[in-house]
Design a protein around this motif. Structure first.
Motif, PDB file in Angstrom:
ATOM      1  N   THR A 211       0.832  -1.204   0.000  1.00  0.00           N
ATOM      2  CA  THR A 211       0.000   0.000   0.000  1.00  0.00           C
ATOM      3  C   THR A 211       0.865   1.252   0.000  1.00  0.00           C
ATOM      4  O   THR A 211       0.587   2.216  -0.717  1.00  0.00           O
ATOM      5  N   ALA A 212       1.937   1.241   0.798  1.00  0.00           N
ATOM      6  CA  ALA A 212       2.852   2.381   0.829  1.00  0.00           C
ATOM      7  C   ALA A 212       3.497   2.607  -0.530  1.00  0.00           C
ATOM      8  O   ALA A 212       3.674   3.752  -0.965  1.00  0.00           O
ATOM      9  N   LEU A 213       3.839   1.533  -1.238  1.00  0.00           N
ATOM     10  CA  LEU A 213       4.442   1.668  -2.564  1.00  0.00           C
ATOM     11  C   LEU A 213       3.491   2.363  -3.532  1.00  0.00           C
ATOM     12  O   LEU A 213       3.925   3.146  -4.395  1.00  0.00           O
ATOM     13  N   LEU A 214       2.214   2.106  -3.409  1.00  0.00           N
ATOM     14  CA  LEU A 214       1.227   2.759  -4.267  1.00  0.00           C
ATOM     15  C   LEU A 214       1.106   4.251  -3.953  1.00  0.00           C
ATOM     16  O   LEU A 214       0.669   5.035  -4.800  1.00  0.00           O
ATOM     17  N   LEU A 215       1.490   4.629  -2.747  1.00  0.00           N
ATOM     18  CA  LEU A 215       1.418   6.041  -2.336  1.00  0.00           C
ATOM     19  C   LEU A 215       2.690   6.814  -2.672  1.00  0.00           C
ATOM     20  O   LEU A 215       2.665   8.046  -2.735  1.00  0.00           O
ATOM     21  N   LEU A 216       3.788   6.099  -2.887  1.00  0.00           N
ATOM     22  CA  LEU A 216       5.097   6.727  -3.047  1.00  0.00           C
ATOM     23  C   LEU A 216       5.483   6.895  -4.523  1.00  0.00           C
ATOM     24  O   LEU A 216       4.986   6.165  -5.387  1.00  0.00           O
ATOM     25  N   PRO A 217       6.398   7.836  -4.796  1.00  0.00           N
ATOM     26  CA  PRO A 217       6.891   8.005  -6.169  1.00  0.00           C
ATOM     27  C   PRO A 217       7.858   6.893  -6.546  1.00  0.00           C
ATOM     28  O   PRO A 217       8.106   5.968  -5.759  1.00  0.00           O
ATOM     29  N   GLU A 218       8.433   7.004  -7.708  1.00  0.00           N
ATOM     30  CA  GLU A 218       9.342   5.962  -8.185  1.00  0.00           C
ATOM     31  C   GLU A 218      10.578   5.850  -7.306  1.00  0.00           C
ATOM     32  O   GLU A 218      11.044   4.751  -7.008  1.00  0.00           O
ATOM     33  N   LYS A 219      11.126   6.976  -6.858  1.00  0.00           N
ATOM     34  CA  LYS A 219      12.303   6.974  -5.999  1.00  0.00           C
ATOM     35  C   LYS A 219      11.944   7.599  -4.653  1.00  0.00           C
ATOM     36  O   LYS A 219      11.273   8.635  -4.606  1.00  0.00           O
ATOM     37  N   PHE A 220      12.429   6.980  -3.591  1.00  0.00           N
ATOM     38  CA  PHE A 220      12.099   7.475  -2.253  1.00  0.00           C
ATOM     39  C   PHE A 220      13.136   6.970  -1.261  1.00  0.00           C
ATOM     40  O   PHE A 220      13.874   6.017  -1.538  1.00  0.00           O
ATOM     41  N   THR A 221      13.179   7.608  -0.104  1.00  0.00           N
ATOM     42  CA  THR A 221      14.131   7.226   0.938  1.00  0.00           C
ATOM     43  C   THR A 221      13.492   6.232   1.903  1.00  0.00           C
ATOM     44  O   THR A 221      12.268   6.030   1.912  1.00  0.00           O
ATOM     45  N   ALA A 222      14.325   5.630   2.725  1.00  0.00           N
ATOM     46  CA  ALA A 222      13.822   4.705   3.736  1.00  0.00           C
ATOM     47  C   ALA A 222      12.886   5.423   4.696  1.00  0.00           C
ATOM     48  O   ALA A 222      11.853   4.875   5.097  1.00  0.00           O
ATOM     49  N   TYR A 223      13.244   6.650   5.066  1.00  0.00           N
ATOM     50  CA  TYR A 223      12.372   7.412   5.971  1.00  0.00           C
ATOM     51  C   TYR A 223      11.000   7.624   5.342  1.00  0.00           C
ATOM     52  O   TYR A 223       9.962   7.479   6.014  1.00  0.00           O
ATOM     53  N   GLN A 224      10.947   7.960   4.056  1.00  0.00           N
ATOM     54  CA  GLN A 224       9.672   8.173   3.385  1.00  0.00           C
ATOM     55  C   GLN A 224       8.844   6.892   3.344  1.00  0.00           C
ATOM     56  O   GLN A 224       7.617   6.927   3.494  1.00  0.00           O
ATOM     57  N   LEU A 225       9.503   5.765   3.141  1.00  0.00           N
ATOM     58  CA  LEU A 225       8.792   4.481   3.123  1.00  0.00           C
ATOM     59  C   LEU A 225       8.151   4.199   4.474  1.00  0.00           C
ATOM     60  O   LEU A 225       6.947   3.894   4.563  1.00  0.00           O
ATOM     61  N   PHE A 226       8.936   4.291   5.535  1.00  0.00           N
ATOM     62  CA  PHE A 226       8.408   3.952   6.854  1.00  0.00           C
ATOM     63  C   PHE A 226       7.417   4.997   7.355  1.00  0.00           C
ATOM     64  O   PHE A 226       6.496   4.673   8.114  1.00  0.00           O
ATOM     65  N   ALA A 230       3.780   3.908   8.572  1.00  0.00           N
ATOM     66  CA  ALA A 230       3.289   4.270   9.907  1.00  0.00           C
ATOM     67  C   ALA A 230       2.076   5.184   9.832  1.00  0.00           C
ATOM     68  O   ALA A 230       1.222   5.180  10.728  1.00  0.00           O
ATOM     69  N   GLY A 231       1.977   5.976   8.760  1.00  0.00           N
ATOM     70  CA  GLY A 231       0.868   6.912   8.620  1.00  0.00           C
ATOM     71  C   GLY A 231      -0.429   6.280   8.180  1.00  0.00           C
ATOM     72  O   GLY A 231      -1.495   6.914   8.261  1.00  0.00           O
ATOM     73  N   LEU A 232      -0.403   5.029   7.738  1.00  0.00           N
ATOM     74  CA  LEU A 232      -1.620   4.390   7.240  1.00  0.00           C
ATOM     75  C   LEU A 232      -2.735   4.380   8.281  1.00  0.00           C
ATOM     76  O   LEU A 232      -3.898   4.653   7.969  1.00  0.00           O
ATOM     77  N   SER A 233      -2.398   4.064   9.511  1.00  0.00           N
ATOM     78  CA  SER A 233      -3.420   3.937  10.552  1.00  0.00           C
ATOM     79  C   SER A 233      -3.622   5.221  11.351  1.00  0.00           C
ATOM     80  O   SER A 233      -4.377   5.218  12.327  1.00  0.00           O
ATOM     81  N   TYR A 234      -2.971   6.305  10.950  1.00  0.00           N
ATOM     82  CA  TYR A 234      -3.126   7.576  11.662  1.00  0.00           C
ATOM     83  C   TYR A 234      -3.851   8.644  10.861  1.00  0.00           C
ATOM     84  O   TYR A 234      -4.636   9.420  11.410  1.00  0.00           O
TER      85      TYR A 234
END
Length: 385
Positions: A211-226, A230-234
Motif C-alpha cells: 500500500t505504501a508503494l502505491l502512495l510513493l513516487p518511483e524513488k524514495f528514501t527509507a524514511y519516506q517508506l516507513f 506508519a501513517g496508514l493507521s493515523y
C-alpha cells in the motif's frame, strides 16, 4: 435486581456520551524492540530477556494467560519517540494487548480476579462483556488506567479474540490492531506454534508495504517508506484532528529507523522483483547519505500490488474509483490514473475513520465517565505540553 438495572442505565448513558479517548500509549515495559518474541507466557519459569524486568513479568502473569495466544506491548514507552523521555517519565502507563482464544472465558476469570479493573459493565456479567468486545467497534475491549499498586505502575490493556485479530490483519477489516502491528512492538509470546497468527502478522506487513508503494513516487528514501507505512493507521483517525500530536508519525519513525528495517526486511525480500534498494544513496536535493529505494511503477507492477491488497481496502477502492465494475475492471482503470495515490489514501482513511470513531465511543462504557475524563485530560496535557 436493582443493581443490574442501575448498571444497564449506566452503560446506556456511557455509550450515548461521545468524547475523545485519551492518551494512547505512554508505557515503560521495556526497551526491547522489533518483533522479537519472548517466552513469558509459555515458559514463565525460564529467564526472561535481559530488558524485561521482574515488574513486567509480574504484570503479565497475574492475568488468565492460559487463554492468551499472543500478547504485545506498544507505544511511546515501549519504543522510543521524539519528545518523550522514557527514563525521566514518572507517570508511565503500560499498554498491552491480549489476544485470546475464548473471550467469555477470559473475562469470566479476569472479572473474578480483577473486578476493580472493570467499569460498571462488570455487573452485566461476562457474557455481555464478551459480546460487547466481539460485536462492536474494532472488536477490542479496553480496561483503562488500571493501577497496580504493589508494582507502583498503571496499565491499560485491550482484549481481542484471535479470530478478530486475524481478520483485521489479513483483511484490514478495521485497520485498528493491524495498524498497531505495522509498527515496531514488543512481542511477549512465542508464535512458533501458532502459524496461523504468525502468517496473518506477516501478511499484514506485506499489505502495508504494498500500500505504501502505491502512495510513493518511483524513488524514495527509507524514511519516506516507513513514514508512509506508519501513517496508514493515523491519517484517517479522527483523533488526529484534536487530541493527537500532528507530528505523531514523524515522532514514531525518526528514532525507530533501525527497528522498522528489522521489521520489514523479510517483506522487502518478497518484493525484491519490484523494489531495488541502494544502501549508499543520497537524500534528494542534498548530499546527505541515505538508504534509498527505486520501485517499478509500470502498469504490471501497479496491477500486482492492487490485486494483492486486503479485502476491505479493495472494497473501498472499488467504491471510490471513478469507474464502475468488478474489482478486476477497477484495477485496470486505477493502473493508469494519475490520481491513484489519492484514491488509495482516501480508501485507507475511510477504514480508519470508521473504526476509530466506533471504538472510541465503545471505550467510554468500558472506562467509565471518570476514567474517560481523566484519560482525555492526560491526552490533551501531553498534546499541548
Amino acid at each position: 435486581m436493582i443493581q443490574k438495572k442501575q448498571a444497564k442505565y449506566y452503560v446506556y448513558i456511557m455509550v450515548i456520551i461521545c468524547q475523545l479517548p485519551a492518551l494512547k500509549f505512554i508505557a515503560e515495559l521495556s526497551t526491547f524492540g522489533g518483533r522479537q518474541l519472548l517466552h513469558l507466557l509459555r515458559c514463565p519459569t525460564e529467564n526472561p530477556q535481559p530488558n524485561i524486568g521482574p515488574n513486567e513479568t509480574r504484570t503479565v502473569t497475574r492475568f488468565p494467560i492460559g487463554n492468551v495466544s499472543y500478547m504485545f506491548a506498544y507505544g511511546s514507552g515501549v519504543k522510543q519517540q521524539v519528545g518523550y523521555d522514557q527514563k525521566k517519565s514518572t507517570n508511565n502507563v503500560i499498554d498491552l494487548i491480549f489476544c485470546v482464544r475464548d473471550s467469555l472465558g477470559f473475562h469470566a476469570e479476569n472479572v473474578y480476579r480483577h473486578a476493580s479493573h472493570y467499569s460498571a459493565m462488570r455487573f452485566m456479567g461476562p457474557n455481555l462483556l464478551a459480546r460487547y468486545q466481539d460485536d462492536l467497534g474494532a472488536r477490542v475491549y479496553f480496561n483503562t488506567l488500571v493501577p497496580l499498586q504493589d508494582l507502583g505502575i498503571t496499565i491499560k490493556y485491550g482484549v481481542v479474540h484471535e479470530d478478530n485479530l486475524v481478520d483485521d490483519l489479513i483483511n484490514w477489516r478495521y485497520l485498528y490492531l493491524a495498524g498497531r502491528l505495522q509498527k515496531p512492538v514488543t512481542g511477549l509470546v512465542n508464535l512458533s506454534d501458532n502459524p496461523r497468527l504468525q502468517s496473518a502478522i506477516d501478511r499484514n506487513l506485506l499489505s502495508a508495504c504494498e500500500t505504501a508503494l502505491l502512495l510513493l513516487p518511483e524513488k524514495f528514501t527509507a524514511y519516506q517508506l516507513f513514514h508512509a507505512i506508519a501513517g496508514l493507521s493515523y491519517k484517517g483517525d479522527f483523533r488526529m484532528i484534536f487530541g493527537e500530536n500532528k507530528q505523531k508519525v514523524h515522532n514514531i519513525v525518526a528514532p525507530q529507523m533501525a527497528d522498522f528495517f528489522a521489521l520489514y526486511q523479510p517483506t522487502m525480500k518478497q518484493l525484491a522483483e519490484y523494489v531495488a534498494v541502494n544502501m549508499h544513496g543520497e537524500e534528494p536535493g542534498s548530499l546527505k547519505p541515505s538508504i534509498t529505494f527505486e520501485q517499478d511503477k509500470s502498469r504490471a507492477a501497479t496491477r500486482f500490488h492492487l490485486r494483492h491488497l486486503p479485502q476491505e481496502l479493495r472494497r473501498r477502492l472499488q467504491k471510490n474509483a471513478a469507474c464502475r465494475g468488478d474489482y478486476c475492471e477497477v484495477v485496470e482503470h486505477l493502473c493508469i490514473t494519475p490520481l491513484l495515490p489519492k484514491i488509495v489514501q482516501v480508501s485507507v482513511n475511510d477504514i480508519v475513520w470508521r473504526s476509530s470513531i466506533s471504538q472510541s465511543i465503545k471505550n467510554i462504557a468500558t472506562a467509565g465517565i471518570f476514567k474517560s475524563l481523566q484519560y482525555s485530560y492526560r491526552k490533551a496535557k501531553k498534546t499541548f505540553a
